[in-house]
Design a protein around this motif. Structure first.
Motif, mmCIF file in Angstrom:
data_model
loop_
_atom_site.group_PDB
_atom_site.id
_atom_site.type_symbol
_atom_site.label_atom_id
_atom_site.label_comp_id
_atom_site.label_asym_id
_atom_site.label_seq_id
_atom_site.Cartn_x
_atom_site.Cartn_y
_atom_site.Cartn_z
ATOM 1 N N CYS A 23 0.848 -1.192 0.000
ATOM 2 C CA CYS A 23 0.000 0.000 0.000
ATOM 3 C C CYS A 23 0.886 1.245 0.000
ATOM 4 C CB CYS A 23 -0.911 -0.005 1.228
ATOM 5 S SG CYS A 23 -1.898 1.505 1.415
ATOM 6 N N LEU A 43 -5.831 0.820 -2.595
ATOM 7 C CA LEU A 43 -5.507 1.274 -1.248
ATOM 8 C C LEU A 43 -6.216 0.377 -0.250
ATOM 9 C CD1 LEU A 43 -5.934 5.170 -1.445
ATOM 10 C CD2 LEU A 43 -3.794 3.911 -1.393
ATOM 11 N N CYS A 47 -6.580 2.993 5.001
ATOM 12 C CA CYS A 47 -5.691 4.056 4.534
ATOM 13 C C CYS A 47 -6.462 5.051 3.665
ATOM 14 C CB CYS A 47 -4.526 3.458 3.752
ATOM 15 S SG CYS A 47 -3.433 2.426 4.758
#
Length: 346
Positions: A23, A43, A47
């Motif tokens: 990520c 993602l 996040c």
């Protein structure tokens, strides 16, 4: 479970796969659920939510009626528009989640080799598994019991690791949100620059139009005053030329009388002279000559008749007024910025 690039051998296909599953926000392998952005980048949902919350700090405090928001993809800076569901409105990338599951199963089935985990330099057989809070360095248990860190405060390595990763994740989110705000300010400044140029051109055109109109008024007034002077000139010259004609006629008559009188003066006989100066059939009339010798009765012009000073115009006050022309005083504009620039600098 945390996976690091050092688990597998360098250059292996699995290592290359792992790099694709990192990520860009938390720098860890994607944690499920994984959401896919409109720009096709992935993602972790957590996040993505952190980035969204940082870019839209008031999103949660808008009451029951929740509107959408926006943030920029940390990989390509593409602007992502969200509806009222926020990041929960983004689709899950089930393919990436399945690949992560297969990757974890593959890694769990591979035994760890000696040397794949950092080892203590002082105790070669001891793995680095604790963190010295006092010295702010990772170390091993033997260093804490017998070594250089026996009097130091220590903490579990994983705890410090997770804490610092969380702090780094928060900083990344704040930086991403700050970049969005800076980009917004840049866009506003560019719009302000364009508007300033357009407004300046409009102000120039308006100023030129006003001065052209003023010049037209002055030209019109000048022609009007010139016409009045020309008219007065015509009246005066016509009157004077009329007087000249009448005086010329009188001069001509007076000249003929002079010639007649001179001829009479040449007569030597008294009777003949007197007969020529009297009666209806007289050659010349003495009373007429006497009257003509006293001067004409024609009209005369006054002293300074030819003067045109009455048509003098003083423009000094207008010149002073033109030189004093300036723009109308206006109230100072309020600061355009709403404090976002200071937040971005912080």
């Amino acid at each position: 479970m945390d996976f690091q690039a050092g688990i597998l051998q360098d250059g292996s296909p699995m290592e290359s796969l792992e790099k694709q599953l990192i990520c860009p926000i938390c720098l860890e392998m994607f944690s499920k659920p994984v959401v896919i952005l409109p720009c096709q980048h992935n993602l972790c949902r957590k996040c993505a939510n952190d980035v969204f919350q940082a870019a839209n700090p008031y999103w949660q405090s808008r009451g029951s009626v929740i509107s959408g928001g926006r943030f920029r993809c940390p990989s390509c800076r593409h602007e992502v528009l969200l509806d009222r569901h926020g990041v929960y409105g983004l689709q899950r990338n089930l393919l990436v989640e399945n690949i992560i599951d297969i990757y974890k199963q593959e890694c769990s089935s591979r035994p760890l080799k000696k040397g794949e985990h950092p080892m203590c330099k002082e105790h070669e057989d001891e793995r680095i598994n604790i963190y010295c809070v006092t010295c702010e360095v990772p170390t091993c248990s033997m260093c804490k019991v017998f070594g250089a860190h026996k009097d130091c405060e220590v903490a579990p390595l994983q705890t410090i690791f997770q804490g610092q990763k969380t702090e780094l994740n928060n900083c990344i989110s704040m930086l991403v949100a700050g970049n969005d705000r800076i980009q917004t300010i840049i866009s506003q400044l560019e719009d302000s620059c364009r508007s300033t140029e357009e407004n300046s051109e409009a102000a120039k055109r308006e100023l030129c139009a006003r001065f052209d109109a003023l010049a037209a008024v002055l030209e019109e007034k000048k022609l009007e005053l010139l016409e009045r002077i020309t008219h007065e000139q015509g009246d005066k010259t016509s009157f004077v030329q009329g007087l000249i004609c009448r005086y010329k006629e009188q001069l001509e008559k007076s000249s003929r009388l002079v010639e007649t009188a001179i001829q009479a003066m040449e007569e030597t006989g008294g009777a003949t002279f007197l007969m020529g100066t009297g009666g209806d059939m007289a050659v010349f009339s003495l009373p007429r000559i006497v009257e003509a010798s006293k001067g004409g009765r024609l009209e005369k012009i006054e002293h300074g008749y030819e003067n045109m000073d009455a048509f003098s115009v003083s423009l000094e006050h207008l010149a002073e007024a033109v030189r004093a022309l300036d723009f109308d005083p206006a109230e100072e504009d309020e600061e355009y910025f709403d404090g976002e620039e200071e937040e971005a600098e912080e």
